[in-house]
Every structure is written in structure tokens, then in C-alpha cells.
Design an enzyme around this catalytic site. Sequence first.
Site, PDB file in Angstrom:
ATOM      1  N   ARG B 119       0.815  -1.233   0.000  1.00  0.00           N
ATOM      2  CA  ARG B 119       0.000   0.000   0.000  1.00  0.00           C
ATOM      3  C   ARG B 119       0.843   1.274   0.000  1.00  0.00           C
ATOM      4  O   ARG B 119       0.389   2.317   0.447  1.00  0.00           O
ATOM      5  CB  ARG B 119      -0.978   0.032   1.176  1.00  0.00           C
ATOM      6  CG  ARG B 119      -1.980  -1.117   1.155  1.00  0.00           C
ATOM      7  CD  ARG B 119      -3.183  -0.830   2.033  1.00  0.00           C
ATOM      8  NE  ARG B 119      -3.984  -2.031   2.158  1.00  0.00           N
ATOM      9  CZ  ARG B 119      -3.851  -2.946   3.102  1.00  0.00           C
ATOM     10  NH1 ARG B 119      -2.944  -2.764   4.049  1.00  0.00           N
ATOM     11  NH2 ARG B 119      -4.602  -4.011   3.124  1.00  0.00           N
ATOM     12  N   LYS B 141       1.786  10.891 -12.231  1.00  0.00           N
ATOM     13  CA  LYS B 141       0.958   9.896 -12.913  1.00  0.00           C
ATOM     14  C   LYS B 141       1.743   8.609 -13.083  1.00  0.00           C
ATOM     15  O   LYS B 141       2.820   8.600 -13.670  1.00  0.00           O
ATOM     16  CB  LYS B 141       0.526  10.408 -14.278  1.00  0.00           C
ATOM     17  CG  LYS B 141      -0.577  11.424 -14.223  1.00  0.00           C
ATOM     18  CD  LYS B 141      -1.133  11.649 -15.609  1.00  0.00           C
ATOM     19  CE  LYS B 141      -2.297  12.615 -15.580  1.00  0.00           C
ATOM     20  NZ  LYS B 141      -2.847  12.805 -16.940  1.00  0.00           N
ATOM     21  N   GLU B 183       6.795  16.961 -26.564  1.00  0.00           N
ATOM     22  CA  GLU B 183       6.213  17.409 -25.287  1.00  0.00           C
ATOM     23  C   GLU B 183       6.780  18.769 -24.878  1.00  0.00           C
ATOM     24  O   GLU B 183       6.077  19.596 -24.302  1.00  0.00           O
ATOM     25  CB  GLU B 183       6.455  16.380 -24.178  1.00  0.00           C
ATOM     26  CG  GLU B 183       5.770  15.047 -24.389  1.00  0.00           C
ATOM     27  CD  GLU B 183       4.282  15.028 -23.992  1.00  0.00           C
ATOM     28  OE1 GLU B 183       3.797  15.959 -23.308  1.00  0.00           O
ATOM     29  OE2 GLU B 183       3.595  14.063 -24.388  1.00  0.00           O
ATOM     30  N   LYS B 225       5.261  22.617 -16.376  1.00  0.00           N
ATOM     31  CA  LYS B 225       4.358  21.542 -15.975  1.00  0.00           C
ATOM     32  C   LYS B 225       4.074  21.611 -14.480  1.00  0.00           C
ATOM     33  O   LYS B 225       2.934  21.439 -14.037  1.00  0.00           O
ATOM     34  CB  LYS B 225       4.930  20.171 -16.356  1.00  0.00           C
ATOM     35  CG  LYS B 225       3.973  19.046 -15.969  1.00  0.00           C
ATOM     36  CD  LYS B 225       4.258  17.719 -16.633  1.00  0.00           C
ATOM     37  CE  LYS B 225       3.161  16.718 -16.250  1.00  0.00           C
ATOM     38  NZ  LYS B 225       3.372  15.389 -16.825  1.00  0.00           N
ATOM     39  N   GLU B 235      -5.904  16.260 -11.219  1.00  0.00           N
ATOM     40  CA  GLU B 235      -6.497  16.420 -12.537  1.00  0.00           C
ATOM     41  C   GLU B 235      -8.009  16.541 -12.499  1.00  0.00           C
ATOM     42  O   GLU B 235      -8.722  15.824 -13.193  1.00  0.00           O
ATOM     43  CB  GLU B 235      -6.100  15.237 -13.447  1.00  0.00           C
ATOM     44  CG  GLU B 235      -6.313  15.556 -14.905  1.00  0.00           C
ATOM     45  CD  GLU B 235      -5.651  14.549 -15.838  1.00  0.00           C
ATOM     46  OE1 GLU B 235      -5.329  13.441 -15.398  1.00  0.00           O
ATOM     47  OE2 GLU B 235      -5.470  14.895 -17.005  1.00  0.00           O
ATOM     48  N   ARG B 239      -5.494  21.131 -14.935  1.00  0.00           N
ATOM     49  CA  ARG B 239      -4.411  20.237 -15.323  1.00  0.00           C
ATOM     50  C   ARG B 239      -4.659  19.542 -16.653  1.00  0.00           C
ATOM     51  O   ARG B 239      -3.722  19.143 -17.343  1.00  0.00           O
ATOM     52  CB  ARG B 239      -4.216  19.186 -14.227  1.00  0.00           C
ATOM     53  CG  ARG B 239      -3.158  18.172 -14.571  1.00  0.00           C
ATOM     54  CD  ARG B 239      -2.747  17.383 -13.360  1.00  0.00           C
ATOM     55  NE  ARG B 239      -1.858  16.301 -13.747  1.00  0.00           N
ATOM     56  CZ  ARG B 239      -1.178  15.568 -12.894  1.00  0.00           C
ATOM     57  NH1 ARG B 239      -1.312  15.805 -11.612  1.00  0.00           N
ATOM     58  NH2 ARG B 239      -0.386  14.603 -13.292  1.00  0.00           N
ATOM     59  N   ASN B 243      -3.071  17.699 -21.468  1.00  0.00           N
ATOM     60  CA  ASN B 243      -3.439  16.667 -22.431  1.00  0.00           C
ATOM     61  C   ASN B 243      -3.604  17.228 -23.837  1.00  0.00           C
ATOM     62  O   ASN B 243      -4.129  16.550 -24.715  1.00  0.00           O
ATOM     63  CB  ASN B 243      -4.733  15.978 -21.984  1.00  0.00           C
ATOM     64  CG  ASN B 243      -4.502  15.123 -20.762  1.00  0.00           C
ATOM     65  OD1 ASN B 243      -3.475  14.468 -20.641  1.00  0.00           O
ATOM     66  ND2 ASN B 243      -5.443  15.153 -19.839  1.00  0.00           N
ATOM     67  N   HIS B 246      -3.290  15.062 -26.779  1.00  0.00           N
ATOM     68  CA  HIS B 246      -3.233  13.679 -26.294  1.00  0.00           C
ATOM     69  C   HIS B 246      -4.477  12.868 -26.627  1.00  0.00           C
ATOM     70  O   HIS B 246      -4.391  11.653 -26.774  1.00  0.00           O
ATOM     71  CB  HIS B 246      -3.004  13.652 -24.781  1.00  0.00           C
ATOM     72  CG  HIS B 246      -1.583  13.892 -24.410  1.00  0.00           C
ATOM     73  ND1 HIS B 246      -0.891  15.020 -24.778  1.00  0.00           N
ATOM     74  CD2 HIS B 246      -0.690  13.126 -23.705  1.00  0.00           C
ATOM     75  CE1 HIS B 246       0.351  14.958 -24.303  1.00  0.00           C
ATOM     76  NE2 HIS B 246       0.491  13.825 -23.651  1.00  0.00           N
ATOM     77  N   HIS B 250      -3.707   9.588 -28.284  1.00  0.00           N
ATOM     78  CA  HIS B 250      -4.052   8.278 -27.727  1.00  0.00           C
ATOM     79  C   HIS B 250      -4.844   7.448 -28.736  1.00  0.00           C
ATOM     80  O   HIS B 250      -4.689   6.232 -28.812  1.00  0.00           O
ATOM     81  CB  HIS B 250      -4.858   8.442 -26.428  1.00  0.00           C
ATOM     82  CG  HIS B 250      -4.024   8.860 -25.263  1.00  0.00           C
ATOM     83  ND1 HIS B 250      -4.565   9.280 -24.071  1.00  0.00           N
ATOM     84  CD2 HIS B 250      -2.671   8.906 -25.097  1.00  0.00           C
ATOM     85  CE1 HIS B 250      -3.586   9.580 -23.230  1.00  0.00           C
ATOM     86  NE2 HIS B 250      -2.432   9.368 -23.827  1.00  0.00           N
ATOM     87  N   HIS B 263       4.826   7.533 -28.266  1.00  0.00           N
ATOM     88  CA  HIS B 263       3.855   8.424 -27.642  1.00  0.00           C
ATOM     89  C   HIS B 263       4.021   9.864 -28.124  1.00  0.00           C
ATOM     90  O   HIS B 263       3.056  10.520 -28.539  1.00  0.00           O
ATOM     91  CB  HIS B 263       4.006   8.347 -26.117  1.00  0.00           C
ATOM     92  CG  HIS B 263       3.144   9.294 -25.360  1.00  0.00           C
ATOM     93  ND1 HIS B 263       1.771   9.163 -25.302  1.00  0.00           N
ATOM     94  CD2 HIS B 263       3.441  10.413 -24.653  1.00  0.00           C
ATOM     95  CE1 HIS B 263       1.266  10.161 -24.569  1.00  0.00           C
ATOM     96  NE2 HIS B 263       2.263  10.923 -24.170  1.00  0.00           N
TER      97      HIS B 263
END
Lengths: 361, 361
Positions: B119, B141, B183, B225, B235, B239, B243, B246, B250, B263
Site C-alpha cells: 500500500r 501519474k 512534449e 508543468k 487532474e 491540469r 493533455n 493527447h 491516444h 507516444h
Amino acid sequence: MHCLNVELGERSYPIIIGSQLLGDAQHLLPYIRGKQVCVVTNETVAPLYLSRVLEALSEFDKVDTIELPDGEAFKTLDTVNRIFDLLLERRHNRSTTLIALGGGVVGDMTGFAAACYQRGVDFVQIPTTLLAQVDSSVGGKTGVNHPLGKNMIGAFYQPRVVIADMDTLATLPEREFSAGIAEVIKYGLICDEPFFCWLEDNISRLMARDPQALAYAVDRSCRDKAAVVAEDERESGRRAILNFGHTFGHAIEAVQGYGNWLHGEAVAAGMVMAAELSHLRGSIEAGLVERVRALLEAARLPTAAPQGMTTEAFLDAMAVDKKVMDGRLRLVLLRALGDAQIIDDTPRELIEQALQTCGAT
Amino acid sequence: MHCLNVELGERSYPIIIGSQLLGDAQHLLPYIRGKQVCVVTNETVAPLYLSRVLEALSEFDKVDTIELPDGEAFKTLDTVNRIFDLLLERRHNRSTTLIALGGGVVGDMTGFAAACYQRGVDFVQIPTTLLAQVDSSVGGKTGVNHPLGKNMIGAFYQPRVVIADMDTLATLPEREFSAGIAEVIKYGLICDEPFFCWLEDNISRLMARDPQALAYAVDRSCRDKAAVVAEDERESGRRAILNFGHTFGHAIEAVQGYGNWLHGEAVAAGMVMAAELSHLRGSIEAGLVERVRALLEAARLPTAAPQGMTTEAFLDAMAVDKKVMDGRLRLVLLRALGDAQIIDDTPRELIEQALQTCGAT
């Protein structure tokens, strides 16, 4: 109806305890933010309670259901992956809510799936076993087992609301009911002496599943646990006292194979071992160990090691337990009735002696 | 050496940017709390940089290493489970630290493993690709892919420190280097007009891998960033501008199969689509779309849809994207150079038109 609030800042949530709550939309709807829900349950609980929960959800656009196989043996990453499969196949988005309907295994896996699905979606718990009501309801521990250790993979993740319906306890098998009582007794032992005495006086009412007595015990157990958790959400310090009996108990579960002993049964035997060890260290009287043993026996719980389990097997299993800090074994022991503390300097010989007194070979 | 602090309250951490940092224990040791460490890397990076990192860790009791297969195709729950296997076999406890040495895939999986192991254990990032340095370094992330969607399983989890060594960029294959530049350009577009202009002026120095120019670009990208993330760690709002490009990107990755387009390459084409759509909505001039396209081309990046990919394929893949809220497609578009916003009322026809302008069939 009792209602208590688990205070965790912006992650605070209520626990609603009472009867006839399952089909009642008013307790559920205020806590569901999106238009999609997915009820996660198992093959044992679904025939008993799923239809009532679905009634309460009739106004949602998308209500999916997944029935998992029943049992600790299925508390794995693979089973959680089945939840992800369904959520993605059915295009659940970030504003979906997962509802766990079942015992601790369903709750732990659903909570973990909610923690990880799209990096976190909402989650509601409807615990249908006594153990889940008094244990998983508070604390935010979610996760799965690994072949090399119990609950080794997981997350701290809080539900939006917990709904504990006493009616669901009526159908609970006797062994599972007793296993829940083990955790109830634990709260008395570690932090609530008056509650322990109340339990000694009322154990026969509880075992007869008197609804009033049960609601009181669930409410008091959740309050005791919430007070400990509120101090220490991520288990860096005092919260570890909730693991009283668990280090020994996990060893029993690991060695016996998950599912042979119920978690609460293993914890019951583990609590006797921890009490015995507390006595051997000179912290508590032999008479208190006897009271612990007697109360657990009245709850029809095991109070000794499984037949044939050796002290070596215990010590070996305990070495991979999460409670080990840099090689030192940390144990939760009693300083007095209602007063547990964390001890990391117990000599190995004393642990062996306590295990042997409790039937380890 | 540059050092910037990502401000996230009790989860704040530094990013150290410079040269010859890998083998230097002083940057690493202050952030490792226990006596156990596990370096997670891949078969490509290990022969290049692992020995230098291990030198810096020579004083620890237990240093384990796991080499994962290289590539986005292995960014799965199964691969993360291999990390759990090793940690449990080698008896890593709650005070262990995982060190991610590699690109974004290694970082995402190691971070997710750290988030879930017992955990949550500590985690350090040593990103060895430009993309990982300017993207994964900030934001917390972590996660893995699912056959039905990219990054669908994961957690928000912050490292204790990020060490970005410019020396590691010298060995980076050309396509991967360009993917990182995509990016970098994104930050200029969404929130930093002066940086975009600086990039237009300095793109040839960057493509020649001038170390000074690179360090400036990495530092500025991480600051941009970090400023966005600090406002919105989980997010829920602003935020999402990160993306930019993206959602289209994606879709390209999902339809082409992970690993065929990098990517950053998919994001580059996606940014042209998003810029085109911003223009079709009347927010920006056609000339700005051309500047975006020209800068990306100078960085040797794709600026159109993959050959043969249909608008249908785009729209279908975008429907399971995380950015979908209750059925409405949320897109990040430009209001002006350096000023992105989230728009959820774009007509389907306009999206189709933008896709077709960018080569979708």
C-alpha cells in the site's frame, strides 16, 4: 439508525448503520456523483441482496453488475483485472462509481479497483458481513493477496459512504459471524475497556444475533476504529495497534493456505498468542489472558494454533509480514486491558514460548 | 546544475537537472529512508547506466535489480506483477525504496508498483529519456495500459526526488529524442508563449543535442508543468490542458497498436489536429497552425494522421478516452499561443473536418 462520520479532512465520509437500508435510495444517491455505476458483488451475496440494491439504483443511465467468485482464494490481481475488463468494455469513465456489495474480500478488491481505475474513481461500500462492517468499513485499506503474502498489493483509498445494514447479518453462516465477533472483541482489548466488559456481559445476546445488541457493537467498533485511524490515516504509527493479533493471525493464514481458516478465526487465535506474550513480558496478569480466551470461546472462536503448526512455521511466515521494520519484528502487545502498544524488542525465545503455550509444536 | 521544487505540500519533491549526476551518491542518498532499495530498469538501459547507479548505492544492505523487457507493449499489470514477485521473494519491507532507471514506461510501472506494494513505499525517478525528463518527472501519474485503453490502470503517486542527467540523452535514438521534443513544444503552446518563440529560434541547437540548450529546455518544461500540476494535483480541472494533443494522440496509439508510433510522435500529430480544430472554431489564425506544423517538422516529428487511419477509427477510440465526461467529449484547444482551454461542446462535424485536414480518411 446510527450515523457516524469518519473524520479524514477532505476524505471524510459517513457510516450509516441500521435496518432496511439496502433498497432505500436516499442513503445512496447523495454520494454518487456521475451517471454510471457498477455493482461488484459475489455469487453468494448476489442472489440474496443484489436485486434490492439495483432497485435503489433504478434512476441511473448505466448500471452494470459483476459477480466475482466467492472466497479469499480469489482475492488476486487477476480478479481485480476482471473488474477493469468490464469497466472498459462497458466504457465506464472517470465519473463512474463502484459499489462493493459483499464481505471484506469484495470490499478490498472493489476499493482497490476504484483506486486504480483511471487513477481513481468513486467507491461506495455496502458490507454484508459483520467482519466487513466493523473492519473494512473504516480505514481505507484496499488490496489483494500475493502467493507470497496477504494484502501485499493495495492502496489506501476511502469510500464516499458506507452503508451497514444489520438485516444482512441474518443470513451469515455461523463461522463467519464468529469471525466478525473476533474483530469486535479486538477493539475492546486494544482501546476500549468498558466495551470489553460490555462484551463479556452481552456475548450471548450477540451470539443470538439480537439486532439491538449488534447495532450497538457495530457502531461502537466503527467509532473505536475511526478514532485510531483519524490519528494516523496511512499507518505510520499508532494505527498499527489495530493489527493486534494479526501478525500471528496472518502467519496462520499464510501457512494454512488462505481460506481454510477465516481471517477472524486466525486473528482470534493470534490475539490469545499476543495476550499470552504480553503476560510473559510481565505487562498483564494471567487472569486477563484467561478472560480473553473465555470471551473468544464464548464466541465459538479458536484460541490456539492450528494442529501441527510449528513455531518455526510461525516465525518464518512472520518475517515477510508488513509489520517488519528493517529486520526487527514489531508486535502489538497489551500494556493493560484497553491499552495496546507497539513493541519491537521482544526476544525470539519469548515469542516461541508464547506460541508453544498456545499449541504450536 | 539546476534544481527546482515541485510544490505539493507534504508530497513536494525536488527535480535535479544537470550532468554527471548518475554515479553521484550525494543527490540520491538524502532521499532514501530505509536500508533496502530495488532498482527497476530495462534491458536497453541497464547495460548503459545501471552500473553507475549501483555505485551510488554501494552503502545499502540490500540492493536488488530487476530488468524488464523494453517497450510500451510490456507496460502491463503482468509486468508490474513481476516487480511484486521480486520484492516479496527478496523480502522487501515497507521502508524499501524503488528506483526507476529508464524512460516513461519504466517510470510509470515502477511508480505504480511503489504506489501499490504494501500500500505504498518510497520511489525515486532517474529518467533517461527526454520525454520522461520533461513529462513523467512532474505530475505523479503512474500506471499501466489495458488492451482496451492506454494508462487505464494506475495511481497518482509522487516520487521523493527526480534526477535528470543530461548525459543519458546522448545515447537516445533519434526518434525517441524527437518524441521528447514534442512534449517540450507542447508546454510552449499551452502556457508559455516566450518559450515557444525560444524553441522556434533554438530548434536546431536542440536537434544537435547541445547540452546547454537541452538543460534549459528540460528545466523550463518541468517548471511549466509543475506550475500547472501544483494548481491541480489530481487532474480535476486546469491540469487537463496538459493533455493538449493527447486525445487525438491516444487514438492513434490505440488504433496503431502500442509501440508502432511513439507516444510523442502520436502527440505531435495530435497537436496539429488540436491546433487545426482550434482554428476551425475560429480561436486562432491559420498562420499559427502553420508555425506549429513547421516547428514539429523541424523536430522531425509527424504532423498528420497515420496512413489509412479513418475519422471513424479516431472517434471510436476517443470515446473510451479518460477525457470523456458523461458522454461529452472534452478537448483541449488553443485560445491563443500559450493559452489552452478545455472545451466540451465541439460539434462532431468540426472534429471530423479537422481530422480530414490532417490526413484522416
